[in-house]
Scaffold this motif. Structure first.
Motif, PDB file in Angstrom:
ATOM      1  N   ASP A  71       0.700  -1.109   0.019  1.00 55.80           N
ATOM      2  CA  ASP A  71      -0.026  -0.067   0.176  1.00 55.80           C
ATOM      3  C   ASP A  71       0.855   1.238  -0.065  1.00 55.80           C
ATOM      4  O   ASP A  71       0.600   2.305  -0.477  1.00 55.80           O
ATOM      5  CB  ASP A  71      -0.933   0.070   1.192  1.00 55.80           C
ATOM      6  CG  ASP A  71      -2.194  -0.778   1.223  1.00 55.80           C
ATOM      7  OD1 ASP A  71      -2.378  -1.347   0.069  1.00 55.80           O
ATOM      8  OD2 ASP A  71      -2.253  -1.439   2.322  1.00 55.80           O
ATOM      9  N   LEU A  72       2.000   1.225   0.605  1.00 58.41           N
ATOM     10  CA  LEU A  72       2.771   2.184   0.860  1.00 58.41           C
ATOM     11  C   LEU A  72       3.413   2.979  -0.721  1.00 58.41           C
ATOM     12  O   LEU A  72       3.637   3.928  -0.906  1.00 58.41           O
ATOM     13  CB  LEU A  72       4.028   2.068   1.583  1.00 58.41           C
ATOM     14  CG  LEU A  72       3.830   2.482   3.085  1.00 58.41           C
ATOM     15  CD1 LEU A  72       2.555   1.707   3.627  1.00 58.41           C
ATOM     16  CD2 LEU A  72       5.157   2.239   4.183  1.00 58.41           C
ATOM     17  N   PHE A  73       3.432   1.886  -1.611  1.00 58.37           N
ATOM     18  CA  PHE A  73       3.884   2.124  -2.882  1.00 58.37           C
ATOM     19  C   PHE A  73       2.935   3.280  -3.632  1.00 58.37           C
ATOM     20  O   PHE A  73       3.185   3.965  -4.526  1.00 58.37           O
ATOM     21  CB  PHE A  73       3.802   1.049  -3.843  1.00 58.37           C
ATOM     22  CG  PHE A  73       5.195   0.262  -3.924  1.00 58.37           C
ATOM     23  CD1 PHE A  73       6.219   0.061  -4.661  1.00 58.37           C
ATOM     24  CD2 PHE A  73       5.155  -0.480  -2.436  1.00 58.37           C
ATOM     25  CE1 PHE A  73       7.267  -0.602  -4.459  1.00 58.37           C
ATOM     26  CE2 PHE A  73       6.241  -1.427  -2.517  1.00 58.37           C
ATOM     27  CZ  PHE A  73       7.431  -1.610  -3.589  1.00 58.37           C
ATOM     28  N   GLU A  74       1.549   3.249  -3.166  1.00 57.73           N
ATOM     29  CA  GLU A  74       0.630   4.197  -3.648  1.00 57.73           C
ATOM     30  C   GLU A  74       0.323   3.864  -5.106  1.00 57.73           C
ATOM     31  O   GLU A  74       0.071   4.819  -5.931  1.00 57.73           O
ATOM     32  CB  GLU A  74       0.828   5.546  -3.228  1.00 57.73           C
ATOM     33  CG  GLU A  74       1.072   6.096  -1.719  1.00 57.73           C
ATOM     34  CD  GLU A  74       1.283   7.550  -1.547  1.00 57.73           C
ATOM     35  OE1 GLU A  74       1.922   8.294  -2.672  1.00 57.73           O
ATOM     36  OE2 GLU A  74       1.042   7.893  -0.612  1.00 57.73           O
ATOM     37  N   VAL A  81      11.580   4.037   1.694  1.00 55.02           N
ATOM     38  CA  VAL A  81      11.124   4.578   3.146  1.00 55.02           C
ATOM     39  C   VAL A  81      12.170   4.941   3.931  1.00 55.02           C
ATOM     40  O   VAL A  81      13.210   4.071   4.097  1.00 55.02           O
ATOM     41  CB  VAL A  81      10.655   2.901   3.651  1.00 55.02           C
ATOM     42  CG1 VAL A  81       9.876   3.270   5.042  1.00 55.02           C
ATOM     43  CG2 VAL A  81       9.495   2.612   2.594  1.00 55.02           C
ATOM     44  N   TYR A  82      12.159   5.929   4.405  1.00 54.41           N
ATOM     45  CA  TYR A  82      12.943   6.462   5.418  1.00 54.41           C
ATOM     46  C   TYR A  82      12.674   6.251   6.870  1.00 54.41           C
ATOM     47  O   TYR A  82      11.294   6.575   7.228  1.00 54.41           O
ATOM     48  CB  TYR A  82      13.319   7.781   5.066  1.00 54.41           C
ATOM     49  CG  TYR A  82      14.248   8.586   6.163  1.00 54.41           C
ATOM     50  CD1 TYR A  82      15.824   8.134   6.160  1.00 54.41           C
ATOM     51  CD2 TYR A  82      13.668   9.543   7.321  1.00 54.41           C
ATOM     52  CE1 TYR A  82      16.644   8.836   7.023  1.00 54.41           C
ATOM     53  CE2 TYR A  82      14.799   9.856   8.159  1.00 54.41           C
ATOM     54  CZ  TYR A  82      16.071   9.687   7.949  1.00 54.41           C
ATOM     55  OH  TYR A  82      16.805  10.204   8.961  1.00 54.41           O
ATOM     56  N   THR A 119       7.869   6.950  -8.544  1.00 49.27           N
ATOM     57  CA  THR A 119       8.524   6.613  -7.478  1.00 49.27           C
ATOM     58  C   THR A 119       7.752   7.108  -6.137  1.00 49.27           C
ATOM     59  O   THR A 119       7.391   8.462  -6.076  1.00 49.27           O
ATOM     60  CB  THR A 119      10.291   7.130  -7.720  1.00 49.27           C
ATOM     61  OG1 THR A 119      10.518   6.220  -8.617  1.00 49.27           O
ATOM     62  CG2 THR A 119      10.761   6.549  -6.309  1.00 49.27           C
ATOM     63  N   THR A 120       7.627   6.573  -4.935  1.00 52.18           N
ATOM     64  CA  THR A 120       6.915   7.154  -3.910  1.00 52.18           C
ATOM     65  C   THR A 120       8.043   7.060  -2.846  1.00 52.18           C
ATOM     66  O   THR A 120       8.733   6.158  -2.712  1.00 52.18           O
ATOM     67  CB  THR A 120       5.836   6.331  -3.621  1.00 52.18           C
ATOM     68  OG1 THR A 120       4.960   6.110  -4.408  1.00 52.18           O
ATOM     69  CG2 THR A 120       5.222   6.803  -2.109  1.00 52.18           C
ATOM     70  N   LEU A 121       8.113   8.401  -1.880  1.00 53.57           N
ATOM     71  CA  LEU A 121       8.837   8.253  -0.885  1.00 53.57           C
ATOM     72  C   LEU A 121       7.839   8.546   0.577  1.00 53.57           C
ATOM     73  O   LEU A 121       6.960   9.076   0.316  1.00 53.57           O
ATOM     74  CB  LEU A 121       9.510   9.763  -0.943  1.00 53.57           C
ATOM     75  CG  LEU A 121      10.322  10.195   0.465  1.00 53.57           C
ATOM     76  CD1 LEU A 121      11.403   9.200   0.510  1.00 53.57           C
ATOM     77  CD2 LEU A 121      10.812  11.594   0.378  1.00 53.57           C
ATOM     78  N   ALA A 122       8.255   7.579   1.543  1.00 52.07           N
ATOM     79  CA  ALA A 122       7.468   7.702   2.620  1.00 52.07           C
ATOM     80  C   ALA A 122       8.403   7.719   4.000  1.00 52.07           C
ATOM     81  O   ALA A 122       9.697   7.257   3.872  1.00 52.07           O
ATOM     82  CB  ALA A 122       6.567   6.114   2.624  1.00 52.07           C
TER      83      ALA A 122
END
Length: 250
Positions: A71-74, A81-82, A119-122
């Motif tokens: 899910d975090l990939f959106e 992931v930091y 690309t997703t940043l979380a």
């Protein structure tokens, strides 16, 4: 601030003429170009790192319920992931997160450009969602997705005792793989579009890059947009992009 007395006590470089300064700058420029080429080669090597399959299921808390790692990939292909330190054991809590992690969050640029490159940043920490909401409002970090770690994600990915960026990709079957890890001094350079993309398995996805066969690539400059203009493909915009690319490629 340093006092005039402290500045006066410094061992300062030589004061030279304009011609001597230009010569010294050209020498440094050569070294900087070597550094740039070495950085590009490092990013190319990262794109050839082996992948590690993520076999466990991980759960995170968010502002709208529980989320899986997928899910975090959106919906995007890549995920960074930091792991930030924000909990009762951190100095400044609950008003502040770790000083170093906070400095890193302050550096995070507009995320629309990363999103355009799939690309997703979380950010993830042990703080509750209520605490994180207050922190984001206080520090101006509303543009960064923050999640709460509730299981062994931090321990399993080497960030239970220290901060770090873990990089993931999902394949055509939504299988998740760990592809890279940056921590310690490497974290201090993160925050720009390019520093994040250079850490990913697909890179900047531009046609000048040294990437394995079949990797997605488009002409440099041509995918760039104002952060509120992605998706605008009308003729006028296309001409602006073409003209800009022509100027920058000369």
């Amino acid at each position: 601030m340093w006092s005039n007395e402290q500045i006066a006590a410094m061992s300062k470089p030589a004061i030279v003429s304009r011609e001597e300064w230009d010569k010294a700058w050209l020498e440094m420029l050569g070294k900087e170009k070597e550094h740039t080429r070495a950085r590009d080669a490092l990013a190319a090597a990262r794109r050839r790192m082996p992948w590690l399959a993520v076999e466990k299921e991980y759960v995170f808390e968010s502002g709208d319920g529980k989320k899986s790692l997928l899910d975090l990939f959106e919906g995007r292909r890549q995920l960074i992931v930091y792991r930030a330190f924000f909990d009762s054991g951190v100095y400044g809590f609950p008003d502040h997160a770790c000083v170093g992690c906070s400095l890193g969050a302050d550096q995070v640029s507009h995320l629309s450009h990363l999103h355009e490159r799939d690309t997703t940043l979380a950010y993830a920490s042990r703080g509750t969602q209520e605490q994180l909401a207050n922190l984001k409002n206080r520090m101006g970090w509303q543009h960064i997705p923050w999640y709460t770690i509730v299981d062994d994600f931090d321990k399993d990915f080497g960030v239970d005792e220290w901060h770090g960026h873990n990089v993931f990709i999902r394949d055509e079957n939504d299988k998740i793989f760990r592809t890279y890890f940056i921590n310690v001094r490497g974290d201090e350079a993160m925050g720009t579009v390019w520093s994040y993309l250079d850490a990913t398995p697909l890179g900047r996805q531009e046609d000048w890059e040294d990437s394995p066969a079949g990797y997605p690539q488009t002409p440099r400059y041509k995918w760039w947009r104002w952060h509120d203009a992605y998706g605008n493909e009308d003729r006028k915009w296309s001409k602006v992009v073409d003209d800009a690319a022509t100027r920058n490629l000369r």
